[in-house]
Write an enzyme that holds these catalytic residues in place. Sequence first.
Site, PDB file in Angstrom:
ATOM      1  N   SER A  73      -0.618  -4.658  -1.836  1.00 39.73           N
ATOM      2  CA  SER A  73      -1.353  -3.370  -2.259  1.00 39.73           C
ATOM      3  C   SER A  73      -2.569  -3.498  -1.199  1.00 39.73           C
ATOM      4  O   SER A  73      -2.956  -1.947  -1.107  1.00 39.73           O
ATOM      5  CB  SER A  73      -1.662  -2.865  -3.476  1.00 39.73           C
ATOM      6  OG  SER A  73      -2.569  -3.966  -3.993  1.00 39.73           O
ATOM      7  N   LYS A  91     -11.496  -3.530   0.380  1.00 39.35           N
ATOM      8  CA  LYS A  91     -10.254  -2.736  -0.445  1.00 39.35           C
ATOM      9  C   LYS A  91     -10.980  -1.858  -1.673  1.00 39.35           C
ATOM     10  O   LYS A  91     -12.195  -2.489  -2.254  1.00 39.35           O
ATOM     11  CB  LYS A  91      -9.279  -3.884  -1.187  1.00 39.35           C
ATOM     12  CG  LYS A  91      -8.099  -3.116  -1.830  1.00 39.35           C
ATOM     13  CD  LYS A  91      -7.458  -4.239  -2.401  1.00 39.35           C
ATOM     14  CE  LYS A  91      -6.180  -3.623  -3.271  1.00 39.35           C
ATOM     15  NZ  LYS A  91      -5.263  -4.690  -3.410  1.00 39.35           N
ATOM     16  N   SER A 107      -0.277  -9.164  -3.235  1.00 36.08           N
ATOM     17  CA  SER A 107      -0.813  -7.990  -2.551  1.00 36.08           C
ATOM     18  C   SER A 107      -1.707  -8.356  -1.375  1.00 36.08           C
ATOM     19  O   SER A 107      -2.358  -7.512  -0.483  1.00 36.08           O
ATOM     20  CB  SER A 107      -1.864  -7.122  -3.418  1.00 36.08           C
ATOM     21  OG  SER A 107      -0.979  -6.250  -4.448  1.00 36.08           O
TER      22      SER A 107
END
Lengths: 72, 444
Positions: free
Chosen positions: B155, B79, B179
């Site tokens: 996310s 990420k 997330s």
Amino acid sequence: MVSKAEPETGVRMTTDPHDSEITVLAAANGLTIPSEFRAGVRTNLELLRSYGALIEGLELPDRLEPAFRYEP
Amino acid sequence: MSGLEQRTVALAASVRKGERSARDLAVKALADIESRDGSYHCVTRLLMQRALEAAERVDRLVLQGRDPGPLAGVPFGIKDLFDVRGEVTTAGSKVLANDPPATQDAVVVAHMIAAGAIPIALTNMDEFAYGFATINAHYGNTRNLHAPERLAGGSSGGSAAGVAARMFSLGLGSDTNGSIRVPASLCGVWGLRATQGRLSVEGSYPFVPSLDTVGPFADSAGGLKACFEALCARPLAEVDVSSLRIARLGGWFGENMSAPMQTAIDTLSMALGATDVVEIPEVARARAAAFVISASEGAGQHLGRLRTQAGEYDPAVRDRLLAGALLPSTLIFQAHRLRHWFRDRMHEAFAKTDILLAPALVGEAPRFDQPEIEIGGKMVSARANLGLYTQPLTLAGFPVLTVPMKVPGLPLGAQLIARPGREDQLFALAEKLETDGLAEARLI
């Protein structure tokens, strides 16, 4: 809705009470929120306030400390 | 093809034995992402040079008869809020895009590479991790591999969807309010939100420092465990899964499920013998506290730039942060006191059980053109309510493993929750569910 600006403070005066409130709250934190952001900010603020009401609706003991640090 | 037909543990074993070359795997994975990711937007940058360097090191160690690590040759996605040496950490934003490149890897990235895993790509996310959708105004929206007209969740959506696409076998994400758990559930992969503080957040861009955690996604339960052990840099103790007492969370966590999710959770509960139902009080208030702490701390993190560069933020994130900056400080204090109170209630919930079972979401992935879902008889924002079942648990900081349940139709995830520090129990149960055919990552 913006009726006049006061450049010496950066705070804009408005006729909409909600808009005025956002202006004052934002200025307290050194922020100026342009008119095109206002609708989104207001929607989010109303949502957060509904959550705020839930938080404050629970009576907690005076001596309960906040859990700023995580300790399992 | 990416060359990732084998799941993590088998793949690493074949590299360790010299049956497969880590370099060949990395080259194939990079080419596969370049050819397929245009439709899905899982990836924001390829790590070509780092991948080849790491893979060549693994192959060299194998050739020398030395130990290349338990994740030898396994490609992983990162990420884009974790520092990777030589890369700018954007956290999905434009306002950080001109920052200097990171001078060293985040701790969890370094641990993965030390274990032999291959950093293959940086992955898409909601800007500054403030969202459940991986809808990003700057870098595009990550699509669900199983139904591209639907959300991948966020996310950490790029890492989850990339694992589902077999672009990489493992992914790193962060989980503040859900997330990792939300995209793992919607994409049909395994995911873990570790006990708060157990995995190092050093070298990751913060969202809500008092709630942030980091953790893995994986193509298998065994892969998730191996990844977690690498991230901790130590093996877990073995657990006798037959000794675990499992109960189901009721109340808030038993309401509002879609019919397919209700059936899936009922079926899993029955298979696990989870007949006891545990209710935690004041879940709605716990979720509210997580919401308010997130908005306030997030706003504090960005206040300086919000004064001068607010127009350069993703509009959805900008409005959330600005609203957070308008909250009274007394409310944040109350939210943190409520956090303390709620954590005590969570500990009480484990008085007679070791693992609690709950749905991860109300149902399957919403469509991009579906702004609202029905909850409690009211139409509410689909994006804001993807965290309905994950966000309250965030407040307590207990470890939660997301299980991709074996179901017809679109993927559905369940949450397994344990006491703080008891990830070993979660992995033992996860591996049993996989072995028994009750759970399986849905890879394309």
